[in-house]
Design an enzyme around this catalytic site. Structure first.
Site, mmCIF file in Angstrom:
data_model
loop_
_atom_site.group_PDB
_atom_site.id
_atom_site.type_symbol
_atom_site.label_atom_id
_atom_site.label_comp_id
_atom_site.label_asym_id
_atom_site.label_seq_id
_atom_site.Cartn_x
_atom_site.Cartn_y
_atom_site.Cartn_z
ATOM 1 C CG HIS A 60 -62.516 24.737 -29.313
ATOM 2 N ND1 HIS A 60 -62.443 26.010 -29.948
ATOM 3 C CD2 HIS A 60 -61.523 24.180 -30.068
ATOM 4 C CE1 HIS A 60 -61.676 26.114 -31.014
ATOM 5 N NE2 HIS A 60 -61.236 24.794 -31.130
ATOM 6 C CD GLU A 66 -64.029 28.513 -24.953
ATOM 7 O OE1 GLU A 66 -63.494 27.283 -25.344
ATOM 8 O OE2 GLU A 66 -63.494 29.615 -25.620
ATOM 9 C CB CYS A 81 -62.606 30.381 -31.433
ATOM 10 S SG CYS A 81 -63.651 29.067 -31.436
ATOM 11 C CB CYS A 84 -66.481 29.155 -28.301
ATOM 12 S SG CYS A 84 -65.413 27.257 -28.344
HETATM 13 ZN ZN LIG Z 1 -63.406 27.871 -29.514
#
Ligand SMILES: [Zn+2]
Length: 126
Positions: free
Chosen positions: A29, A31, A59, A62
């Site tokens: 992801h 992040e 999410c 993260c």
């Molecule tokens: Zn994430």
């Protein structure tokens, strides 16, 4: 989905987009990639005093990484009812096991965050 990390001096130290498919990595992801990059550059597993700007509510994975990295402030553009883990779902920062909780600014639509994210996405298109 994009993430930009800014150090305490206001410099952009990392920027990333989601690359899960490209990297064949479910943890890829934006992040996570930005945090990894900034930590590697700094030679530290923590990023105190840093600000993280993201387009969407992070999410749970993260959010936990943001806490582990001791990021000071989190700015995100829009809530994510499907995958968000901060204002909904598991609400990671509300858990007692979240040892560090950043200041959270959601619904950013103006100012520095928008400018940074726009610059980031314009840069990618160019
Ligand atoms: Zn994430």
């Amino acid at each position: 989905m994009g993430a930009v990390l800014v150090d305490p001096a206001g410099r952009i130290v990392a920027r990333a987009g989601n690359r899960t498919r490209e990297l064949a990595d479910p943890t890829g992801h934006a992040e996570i990639l930005a945090i990894r990059s900034a930590c590697a550059a700094l030679g530290s597993e923590r990023l105190p005093g840093h600000d993280l700007y993201v387009t969407l509510e992070p999410c749970p994975m993260c959010a936990s990484a943001i806490s582990q990295a001791r990021i000071a402030r989190l700015y995100y553009g829009a809530g994510d009812p499907k995958s968000g883990g901060i204002a909904q779902g598991p609400r990671i920062f509300a858990h007692s096991q979240s040892h560090h909780v950043p200041e959270v600014y959601d619904g950013i639509g103006a100012g520095e965050a928008e400018r940074l994210l726009k610059a980031f996405f314009l840069g990618r298109r160019g």
